[in-house]
Design an enzyme around this catalytic site. Structure first.
Site, mmCIF file in Angstrom:
data_model
loop_
_atom_site.group_PDB
_atom_site.id
_atom_site.type_symbol
_atom_site.label_atom_id
_atom_site.label_comp_id
_atom_site.label_asym_id
_atom_site.label_seq_id
_atom_site.Cartn_x
_atom_site.Cartn_y
_atom_site.Cartn_z
ATOM 1 N N HIS A 17 0.839 -1.208 0.000
ATOM 2 C CA HIS A 17 0.000 0.000 0.000
ATOM 3 C C HIS A 17 0.874 1.259 0.000
ATOM 4 O O HIS A 17 0.623 2.192 -0.751
ATOM 5 C CB HIS A 17 -0.884 0.054 1.252
ATOM 6 C CG HIS A 17 -1.906 -1.044 1.364
ATOM 7 N ND1 HIS A 17 -2.124 -1.740 2.521
ATOM 8 C CD2 HIS A 17 -2.776 -1.560 0.467
ATOM 9 C CE1 HIS A 17 -3.097 -2.635 2.339
ATOM 10 N NE2 HIS A 17 -3.503 -2.556 1.099
ATOM 11 N N LYS A 41 -17.873 -6.294 8.143
ATOM 12 C CA LYS A 41 -16.572 -6.941 8.327
ATOM 13 C C LYS A 41 -15.817 -6.294 9.466
ATOM 14 O O LYS A 41 -15.359 -5.158 9.344
ATOM 15 C CB LYS A 41 -15.754 -6.816 7.028
ATOM 16 C CG LYS A 41 -15.530 -8.176 6.361
ATOM 17 C CD LYS A 41 -14.949 -8.053 4.982
ATOM 18 C CE LYS A 41 -13.460 -7.846 4.907
ATOM 19 N NZ LYS A 41 -13.028 -7.740 3.499
ATOM 20 N N ARG A 90 -2.358 -6.516 -8.136
ATOM 21 C CA ARG A 90 -1.296 -7.481 -7.827
ATOM 22 C C ARG A 90 -1.254 -8.609 -8.826
ATOM 23 O O ARG A 90 -0.247 -8.889 -9.428
ATOM 24 C CB ARG A 90 -1.508 -8.072 -6.427
ATOM 25 C CG ARG A 90 -1.029 -7.196 -5.328
ATOM 26 C CD ARG A 90 -1.588 -7.624 -4.024
ATOM 27 N NE ARG A 90 -3.026 -7.410 -4.011
ATOM 28 C CZ ARG A 90 -3.773 -7.442 -2.930
ATOM 29 N NH1 ARG A 90 -3.234 -7.736 -1.767
ATOM 30 N NH2 ARG A 90 -5.057 -7.212 -2.987
ATOM 31 N N SER A 128 -2.901 -7.540 3.322
ATOM 32 C CA SER A 128 -3.086 -7.334 4.760
ATOM 33 C C SER A 128 -3.369 -8.665 5.448
ATOM 34 O O SER A 128 -2.873 -8.920 6.547
ATOM 35 C CB SER A 128 -4.249 -6.372 5.020
ATOM 36 O OG SER A 128 -3.954 -5.112 4.488
HETATM 37 P P1 ADP Z 1 -5.714 -6.151 0.995
HETATM 38 O O1 ADP Z 1 -6.542 -6.366 2.227
HETATM 39 O O2 ADP Z 1 -5.985 -7.149 -0.088
HETATM 40 O O3 ADP Z 1 -4.263 -5.959 1.232
HETATM 41 P P2 ADP Z 1 -7.030 -3.508 0.597
HETATM 42 O O4 ADP Z 1 -8.494 -3.623 0.398
HETATM 43 O O5 ADP Z 1 -6.602 -2.871 1.857
HETATM 44 O O6 ADP Z 1 -6.250 -4.847 0.334
HETATM 45 O O7 ADP Z 1 -6.357 -2.781 -0.638
HETATM 46 C C1 ADP Z 1 -6.546 -1.491 -1.060
HETATM 47 C C2 ADP Z 1 -5.932 -1.306 -2.424
HETATM 48 O O8 ADP Z 1 -4.538 -1.578 -2.396
HETATM 49 C C3 ADP Z 1 -6.490 -2.204 -3.522
HETATM 50 O O9 ADP Z 1 -6.550 -1.435 -4.708
HETATM 51 C C4 ADP Z 1 -5.465 -3.298 -3.648
HETATM 52 O O10 ADP Z 1 -5.468 -3.867 -4.931
HETATM 53 C C5 ADP Z 1 -4.198 -2.524 -3.388
HETATM 54 N N1 ADP Z 1 -3.098 -3.360 -2.884
HETATM 55 C C6 ADP Z 1 -3.098 -4.148 -1.800
HETATM 56 N N2 ADP Z 1 -1.913 -4.760 -1.630
HETATM 57 C C7 ADP Z 1 -1.133 -4.354 -2.665
HETATM 58 C C8 ADP Z 1 0.207 -4.639 -3.078
HETATM 59 N N3 ADP Z 1 0.973 -5.503 -2.401
HETATM 60 N N4 ADP Z 1 0.676 -4.028 -4.190
HETATM 61 C C9 ADP Z 1 -0.122 -3.185 -4.871
HETATM 62 N N5 ADP Z 1 -1.382 -2.875 -4.551
HETATM 63 C C10 ADP Z 1 -1.892 -3.452 -3.461
#
Ligand code: ADP
Length: 160
Positions: A17, A41, A90, A128
């Site tokens: 992120h 959630k 990703r 996450s």
């Molecule tokens: P997660 O819980 O899957 O990590 P979130 O809902 O918090 O994801 O993600 C918010 C945004 O960040 C989404 O657009 C997701 O595709 C992107 N994102 C999450 N992890 C990564 C990563 N490792 N690299 C690039 N973008 C990411």
């Protein structure tokens, strides 16, 4: 002023992120990281805690703000005068869902564009939920979440 919104659950913010935030902050005048309130959630961290953790991480980026929102993303965008949604991609598996959301948001308001940024290769496996699993089972999370929040994540996991 070009304002972009980067929405997500950020439970908690990871290095993947942060990488997207850093890159987006170079392209836009202002980036608003928007933590989604999802009443269905319950995460590890409360919404307020997630916002605080992200704020800790983005202090070096002067044009990045952090807020939470509930309801429709496009309403949040309107109230902040933002026209661009930033999403990180990703794997192919992210694509289908994100594609559907981008089309829906554009249908609701066709002045909104969704911009996809490819993950940096070294973070392509990071999510996450995988970070939470690693921490839960005692693995090292250095390099997975930003250094300033490592202790917050570890103590939260211990607390639970
Ligand atoms: P997660 O819980 O899957 O990590 P979130 O809902 O918090 O994801 O993600 C918010 C945004 O960040 C989404 O657009 C997701 O595709 C992107 N994102 C999450 N992890 C990564 C990563 N490792 N690299 C690039 N973008 C990411």
């Amino acid at each position: 002023m070009r304002i972009a919104v980067y929405p997500g659950s950020f439970d908690p913010i990871t290095n993947g992120h942060e990488d997207i935030i850093k890159r987006a902050a170079k392209i836009f005048d202002e980036v608003i990281v928007a933590v989604l309130v999802n009443p269905d959630k319950r995460g590890l961290f409360s919404i307020e805690e997630r916002v605080e953790l992200i704020r800790k991480v983005v202090t070096p980026y002067s044009n990045v703000k952090v807020e939470s929102f509930s309801g429709l993303l496009i309403n949040f965008m309107k109230s902040h005068n933002a026209k661009v949604i930033i999403k990180g991609l990703r794997a192919v598996s992210d694509f289908e869902y994100e594609f559907q959301m981008a089309l829906m948001n554009n249908k609701l308001d066709d002045s909104i564009e969704t911009l996809f940024m490819m993950t940096s290769a070294q973070y392509s496996y990071l999510s996450s939920s995988s970070v939470k699993q690693v921490a839960m089972f005692g693995g090292c999370i250095k390099g997975l979440v930003p250094d300033p929040i490592i202790n917050n994540v570890l103590s939260k996991i211990r607390e639970k």
